[in-house]
Design a protein around this motif. Sequence first.
Motif, PDB file in Angstrom:
ATOM      1  N   VAL A 223      14.650  -7.068   6.478  1.00  0.00           N
ATOM      2  CA  VAL A 223      14.624  -6.417   7.787  1.00  0.00           C
ATOM      3  C   VAL A 223      13.313  -6.775   8.469  1.00  0.00           C
ATOM      4  O   VAL A 223      12.285  -6.938   7.806  1.00  0.00           O
ATOM      5  CB  VAL A 223      14.782  -4.878   7.643  1.00  0.00           C
ATOM      6  N   PHE A 224      13.378  -6.954   9.791  1.00  0.00           N
ATOM      7  CA  PHE A 224      12.179  -7.269  10.569  1.00  0.00           C
ATOM      8  C   PHE A 224      11.553  -5.934  11.000  1.00  0.00           C
ATOM      9  O   PHE A 224      11.848  -5.406  12.066  1.00  0.00           O
ATOM     10  CB  PHE A 224      12.560  -8.115  11.777  1.00  0.00           C
ATOM     11  N   ALA A 225      10.690  -5.395  10.136  1.00  0.00           N
ATOM     12  CA  ALA A 225      10.049  -4.097  10.390  1.00  0.00           C
ATOM     13  C   ALA A 225       8.799  -4.331  11.221  1.00  0.00           C
ATOM     14  O   ALA A 225       7.803  -4.855  10.718  1.00  0.00           O
ATOM     15  CB  ALA A 225       9.697  -3.435   9.063  1.00  0.00           C
ATOM     16  N   GLU A 226       8.861  -3.974  12.479  1.00  0.00           N
ATOM     17  CA  GLU A 226       7.743  -4.269  13.381  1.00  0.00           C
ATOM     18  C   GLU A 226       7.890  -3.363  14.605  1.00  0.00           C
ATOM     19  O   GLU A 226       9.000  -3.186  15.106  1.00  0.00           O
ATOM     20  CB  GLU A 226       7.817  -5.751  13.807  1.00  0.00           C
ATOM     21  N   LEU A 247      22.122  -4.632  -3.273  1.00  0.00           N
ATOM     22  CA  LEU A 247      21.230  -5.732  -2.891  1.00  0.00           C
ATOM     23  C   LEU A 247      19.794  -5.399  -3.260  1.00  0.00           C
ATOM     24  O   LEU A 247      19.393  -4.239  -3.268  1.00  0.00           O
ATOM     25  CB  LEU A 247      21.325  -5.977  -1.372  1.00  0.00           C
ATOM     26  N   ARG A 248      19.013  -6.420  -3.561  1.00  0.00           N
ATOM     27  CA  ARG A 248      17.581  -6.256  -3.731  1.00  0.00           C
ATOM     28  C   ARG A 248      16.911  -6.453  -2.374  1.00  0.00           C
ATOM     29  O   ARG A 248      17.547  -6.915  -1.416  1.00  0.00           O
ATOM     30  CB  ARG A 248      17.047  -7.250  -4.773  1.00  0.00           C
ATOM     31  N   LEU A 249      15.614  -6.107  -2.285  1.00  0.00           N
ATOM     32  CA  LEU A 249      14.996  -5.964  -0.962  1.00  0.00           C
ATOM     33  C   LEU A 249      13.836  -6.922  -0.721  1.00  0.00           C
ATOM     34  O   LEU A 249      13.013  -7.182  -1.608  1.00  0.00           O
ATOM     35  CB  LEU A 249      14.493  -4.521  -0.786  1.00  0.00           C
ATOM     36  N   ARG A 250      13.756  -7.410   0.517  1.00  0.00           N
ATOM     37  CA  ARG A 250      12.628  -8.177   1.046  1.00  0.00           C
ATOM     38  C   ARG A 250      12.339  -7.601   2.428  1.00  0.00           C
ATOM     39  O   ARG A 250      13.245  -7.117   3.101  1.00  0.00           O
ATOM     40  CB  ARG A 250      12.962  -9.667   1.156  1.00  0.00           C
ATOM     41  N   VAL A 251      11.106  -7.696   2.904  1.00  0.00           N
ATOM     42  CA  VAL A 251      10.771  -7.071   4.192  1.00  0.00           C
ATOM     43  C   VAL A 251       9.822  -7.966   4.989  1.00  0.00           C
ATOM     44  O   VAL A 251       8.797  -8.414   4.465  1.00  0.00           O
ATOM     45  CB  VAL A 251      10.099  -5.688   3.986  1.00  0.00           C
ATOM     46  N   HIS A 252      10.186  -8.244   6.267  1.00  0.00           N
ATOM     47  CA  HIS A 252       9.239  -8.802   7.238  1.00  0.00           C
ATOM     48  C   HIS A 252       8.346  -7.657   7.698  1.00  0.00           C
ATOM     49  O   HIS A 252       8.852  -6.728   8.354  1.00  0.00           O
ATOM     50  CB  HIS A 252       9.967  -9.295   8.496  1.00  0.00           C
ATOM     51  N   ALA A 253       7.049  -7.710   7.432  1.00  0.00           N
ATOM     52  CA  ALA A 253       6.221  -6.554   7.781  1.00  0.00           C
ATOM     53  C   ALA A 253       4.818  -6.947   8.193  1.00  0.00           C
ATOM     54  O   ALA A 253       4.294  -7.981   7.777  1.00  0.00           O
ATOM     55  CB  ALA A 253       6.143  -5.599   6.584  1.00  0.00           C
ATOM     56  N   ASP A 254       4.221  -6.082   8.987  1.00  0.00           N
ATOM     57  CA  ASP A 254       2.805  -6.207   9.358  1.00  0.00           C
ATOM     58  C   ASP A 254       2.492  -7.597   9.912  1.00  0.00           C
ATOM     59  O   ASP A 254       1.422  -8.149   9.662  1.00  0.00           O
ATOM     60  CB  ASP A 254       1.903  -5.899   8.143  1.00  0.00           C
ATOM     61  N   GLU A 255       3.421  -8.152  10.718  1.00  0.00           N
ATOM     62  CA  GLU A 255       3.186  -9.479  11.269  1.00  0.00           C
ATOM     63  C   GLU A 255       2.296  -9.408  12.502  1.00  0.00           C
ATOM     64  O   GLU A 255       1.320 -10.141  12.616  1.00  0.00           O
ATOM     65  CB  GLU A 255       4.509 -10.157  11.637  1.00  0.00           C
ATOM     66  N   ILE A 256       2.647  -8.537  13.444  1.00  0.00           N
ATOM     67  CA  ILE A 256       1.980  -8.548  14.749  1.00  0.00           C
ATOM     68  C   ILE A 256       1.136  -7.289  14.933  1.00  0.00           C
ATOM     69  O   ILE A 256      -0.011  -7.367  15.348  1.00  0.00           O
ATOM     70  CB  ILE A 256       3.030  -8.701  15.869  1.00  0.00           C
ATOM     71  N   GLN A 257       1.738  -6.131  14.613  1.00  0.00           N
ATOM     72  CA  GLN A 257       0.981  -4.878  14.658  1.00  0.00           C
ATOM     73  C   GLN A 257       1.220  -4.132  13.350  1.00  0.00           C
ATOM     74  O   GLN A 257       2.355  -4.087  12.884  1.00  0.00           O
ATOM     75  CB  GLN A 257       1.475  -3.974  15.801  1.00  0.00           C
ATOM     76  N   PRO A 258       0.182  -3.538  12.786  1.00  0.00           N
ATOM     77  CA  PRO A 258       0.384  -2.821  11.519  1.00  0.00           C
ATOM     78  C   PRO A 258       1.231  -1.572  11.738  1.00  0.00           C
ATOM     79  O   PRO A 258       1.097  -0.890  12.749  1.00  0.00           O
ATOM     80  CB  PRO A 258      -1.034  -2.467  11.089  1.00  0.00           C
ATOM     81  N   MET A 259       2.138  -1.321  10.818  1.00  0.00           N
ATOM     82  CA  MET A 259       3.036  -0.168  10.942  1.00  0.00           C
ATOM     83  C   MET A 259       3.261   0.443   9.572  1.00  0.00           C
ATOM     84  O   MET A 259       4.218   1.162   9.347  1.00  0.00           O
ATOM     85  CB  MET A 259       4.358  -0.652  11.546  1.00  0.00           C
ATOM     86  N   GLY A 260       2.387   0.106   8.624  1.00  0.00           N
ATOM     87  CA  GLY A 260       2.610   0.607   7.270  1.00  0.00           C
ATOM     88  C   GLY A 260       3.810  -0.041   6.607  1.00  0.00           C
ATOM     89  O   GLY A 260       4.378   0.490   5.658  1.00  0.00           O
ATOM     90  N   GLY A 261       4.197  -1.207   7.085  1.00  0.00           N
ATOM     91  CA  GLY A 261       5.380  -1.874   6.536  1.00  0.00           C
ATOM     92  C   GLY A 261       5.198  -2.272   5.081  1.00  0.00           C
ATOM     93  O   GLY A 261       6.140  -2.192   4.285  1.00  0.00           O
ATOM     94  N   THR A 262       3.987  -2.687   4.729  1.00  0.00           N
ATOM     95  CA  THR A 262       3.744  -3.070   3.345  1.00  0.00           C
ATOM     96  C   THR A 262       3.888  -1.865   2.430  1.00  0.00           C
ATOM     97  O   THR A 262       4.551  -1.936   1.378  1.00  0.00           O
ATOM     98  CB  THR A 262       2.335  -3.677   3.214  1.00  0.00           C
ATOM     99  N   GLU A 263       3.279  -0.749   2.840  1.00  0.00           N
ATOM    100  CA  GLU A 263       3.363   0.457   2.016  1.00  0.00           C
ATOM    101  C   GLU A 263       4.827   0.879   1.840  1.00  0.00           C
ATOM    102  O   GLU A 263       5.256   1.271   0.749  1.00  0.00           O
ATOM    103  CB  GLU A 263       2.555   1.594   2.662  1.00  0.00           C
ATOM    104  N   MET A 264       5.593   0.793   2.935  1.00  0.00           N
ATOM    105  CA  MET A 264       7.013   1.144   2.863  1.00  0.00           C
ATOM    106  C   MET A 264       7.744   0.221   1.877  1.00  0.00           C
ATOM    107  O   MET A 264       8.527   0.678   1.040  1.00  0.00           O
ATOM    108  CB  MET A 264       7.649   1.020   4.244  1.00  0.00           C
ATOM    109  N   ALA A 265       7.472  -1.085   1.982  1.00  0.00           N
ATOM    110  CA  ALA A 265       8.165  -2.045   1.117  1.00  0.00           C
ATOM    111  C   ALA A 265       7.846  -1.771  -0.347  1.00  0.00           C
ATOM    112  O   ALA A 265       8.734  -1.796  -1.207  1.00  0.00           O
ATOM    113  CB  ALA A 265       7.762  -3.470   1.500  1.00  0.00           C
ATOM    114  N   VAL A 266       6.580  -1.510  -0.613  1.00  0.00           N
ATOM    115  CA  VAL A 266       6.179  -1.229  -2.000  1.00  0.00           C
ATOM    116  C   VAL A 266       6.848   0.058  -2.482  1.00  0.00           C
ATOM    117  O   VAL A 266       7.378   0.118  -3.596  1.00  0.00           O
ATOM    118  CB  VAL A 266       4.642  -1.145  -2.094  1.00  0.00           C
ATOM    119  N   ALA A 267       6.846   1.079  -1.626  1.00  0.00           N
ATOM    120  CA  ALA A 267       7.439   2.358  -2.021  1.00  0.00           C
ATOM    121  C   ALA A 267       8.915   2.212  -2.341  1.00  0.00           C
ATOM    122  O   ALA A 267       9.449   2.891  -3.222  1.00  0.00           O
ATOM    123  CB  ALA A 267       7.225   3.393  -0.910  1.00  0.00           C
TER     124      ALA A 267
END
Lengths: 442, 442
Positions: A223-226, A247-267
Amino acid sequence: MTESVDRLFVHCRQLVTLTDGDPTGPRRGDAMRRLGVIDDGAVAVREGRIVAVGTTAEIRAAYDAPEELDLDGFVVLPGFVDCHTHPVFAATREREFHMRCAGADYMAIAAAGGGILSSMRAVRAASLAQLTERTERHLWRFLEHGITTVEAKGGYGLSLVDEQKSMQALEQAGAGVPLLLRRTFLGAHEFPPEYRDDRDEYVRIVCDEMIPSLAPLADYCDVFAEPGVFTREQSERVLRAARAAGLRLRVHADEIQPMGGTEMAVALGADSVDHLGQISDAGIAALAGSDTVGVLLPGTIFFLGKSGYAPARRMIEAGCAVALATDFNPGSSHTQSMTMIHTIACTQMHMSVEECVVASTINPAFSLQLDHEVGTLHPGKRCDLAVLDIASVDAIGYAFGGNPVVMTVKDGLPVVANVADHNPDWFADGAVLDEEWEGGEE
Amino acid sequence: MTESVDRLFVHCRQLVTLTDGDPTGPRRGDAMRRLGVIDDGAVAVREGRIVAVGTTAEIRAAYDAPEELDLDGFVVLPGFVDCHTHPVFAATREREFHMRCAGADYMAIAAAGGGILSSMRAVRAASLAQLTERTERHLWRFLEHGITTVEAKGGYGLSLVDEQKSMQALEQAGAGVPLLLRRTFLGAHEFPPEYRDDRDEYVRIVCDEMIPSLAPLADYCDVFAEPGVFTREQSERVLRAARAAGLRLRVHADEIQPMGGTEMAVALGADSVDHLGQISDAGIAALAGSDTVGVLLPGTIFFLGKSGYAPARRMIEAGCAVALATDFNPGSSHTQSMTMIHTIACTQMHMSVEECVVASTINPAFSLQLDHEVGTLHPGKRCDLAVLDIASVDAIGYAFGGNPVVMTVKDGLPVVANVADHNPDWFADGAVLDEEWEGGEE
């Protein structure tokens, strides 16, 4: 008494085995610096698998084979693993590229018909056969660049029927190409125009209709989380629905503005979190303490003419497992060259040779649950090799702008050779053009 | 009634002729935007020269030839002209590259034996035969990237005997490679260690000993005019001595700190002034009013991980004639790919397709006094072609990190073909490896 195998690859100037450590990833800390280089190296292969690696003398003393391929003068690495690509597209976007280089902003490009929605229109207009043919051409090109394992996303259909067509095109194209493929559903890549004013309804369709229907055609969901695309809440909904569908998960995150996408993906236990140009300190800490791999896409920053490269050094030093990928796509990173990504990683993100190699072999393999199959040259794994015409492994990243890969080996067989033929005898042997050339690219 | 020629190249998807304007450079202002594209284009060739260009139908109606090469699907441009290269070196410098990427400064690299003086030691240690062999390999690689005319500098000898060896190696290497070469003496590239404390004495040796002795082996003289290297006064002395010896002038200027190098080069009537990352407004104005070509080397800035790209847009808009070159050398720009330079020029300097093409064909030809011979596809010029596997000329710069050049034509003959052979039948025809492959690069 020697053991019989199918084939030997011998006299590699350097064979980069990555066998000094554990066979599986992610390779962190010290492991990112241990390449296991064998001078005058050799590989013994049986039924597509590595039986042994060693010096040519050692391997010849222990094994005999009916076929032997001399790789004298070349540096041989595990085939590259590209864990973030978007190869299922129907049209290139060179005009948009030049508009952007000339200073056009995102809105002007969108108004001129560019952006992801441009690729969406082309995919929707293409037949399954057309999209398959185009995708197959893209998949072969990964092999030309020494990439033997590819994670490939859909995501330019943005409707059930068009994402289904994309995943079918990927499956059919993959059947004709000797790549190890992992398939990712990316219905949540952008909002299609018909749901621009009812975004939650599109999220509902992704979760309730697309994911259940398309899960059998995919291994992962992305998912493009941004901010401005899929909010954190919408992204979580998509990812939870995907996980529920197996399905297993992959995440587009924290590319342009930080939104805690990495933390969400890890969680959520995602296998990878990708882009990370704006990853926060908290995101780095979360990633370092997890099994999630941080996938860096510096080709995209370069191609977009931006400056926000991911903080690779801080991430590696914090203990994150880092991978490099091409992000091959028609809009923001039109390359399939992992060696070009190495050069950008070295010059712009200050990564070392060892880090580049690990980040394009075993770490991305780990992010794809393929670390027992590929990513190092441990016995038992697939014999996938990238054969480079460079002076030594130290020259990774140093030569740029061409393709140093002269041969790609998949499951023990040479599947691509890149030959620069000087003074070809064209007219005595017109077959060179007729039979071997592929004709113009898209 | 048709006219007989030697050969036709037909069915080019697009033939980029640059014939909409005057056949000779420099191409300024509007001329930088006129590519003269012919769809389904063809070229008629006799004795290595272009007889005519047109559509395939037009050319076939007017000419007949015993040989015809079908370039269906490819975009065909004038062979690229690379007007700033340093190919006469004996050893690569990949370790220094990685030290720099890891943050080592110039002094630390020099202390570890790196920098220009590292190349000097390798050239001094090499025999003429070794240096010739290495240089010849480098020259072939330009052809692999569609470059058919090359300006090649010495400058890693830094003594009379070693600069003589360098120019001889260049001459002997060039005799074995179908490139159009222009030779540049660059004794004033750096101060050798033996004159570190008596720099004026080295300048005197360059002026009074090297230039008179080596002028017969060179077409140009160049100097690295930069604070900390050759001062403006020292540079002028070298350039005036060179002019007196019959050499034409090129200048490395305004790369790191502005020193009025551009103004000096223009005042001396230099054919080119090169680098220009720090060119001043006065320098731009002087250049715009002159016949001197501004040669931009963005690959160097990229490779060094810096940000000081030359102000290409301001220069072009001021009316400067601009060229792009690879700056191929072992230290600061280890690439021979003009198409990679296009990508960097587009993404980092905001140049257009038209500007990239003109800047890598007719403008550098003008800077080498070769604009009547190469740089456009006007009848009478040499038939030098770069054949690219891209969708259209608009895709110049868009695909990066590989080599889109599939064939290079020099004087009407295909001299290099880059073939990606899928599923090669290796063991039925071992000749592919034995005969066609060149073996490992340096």
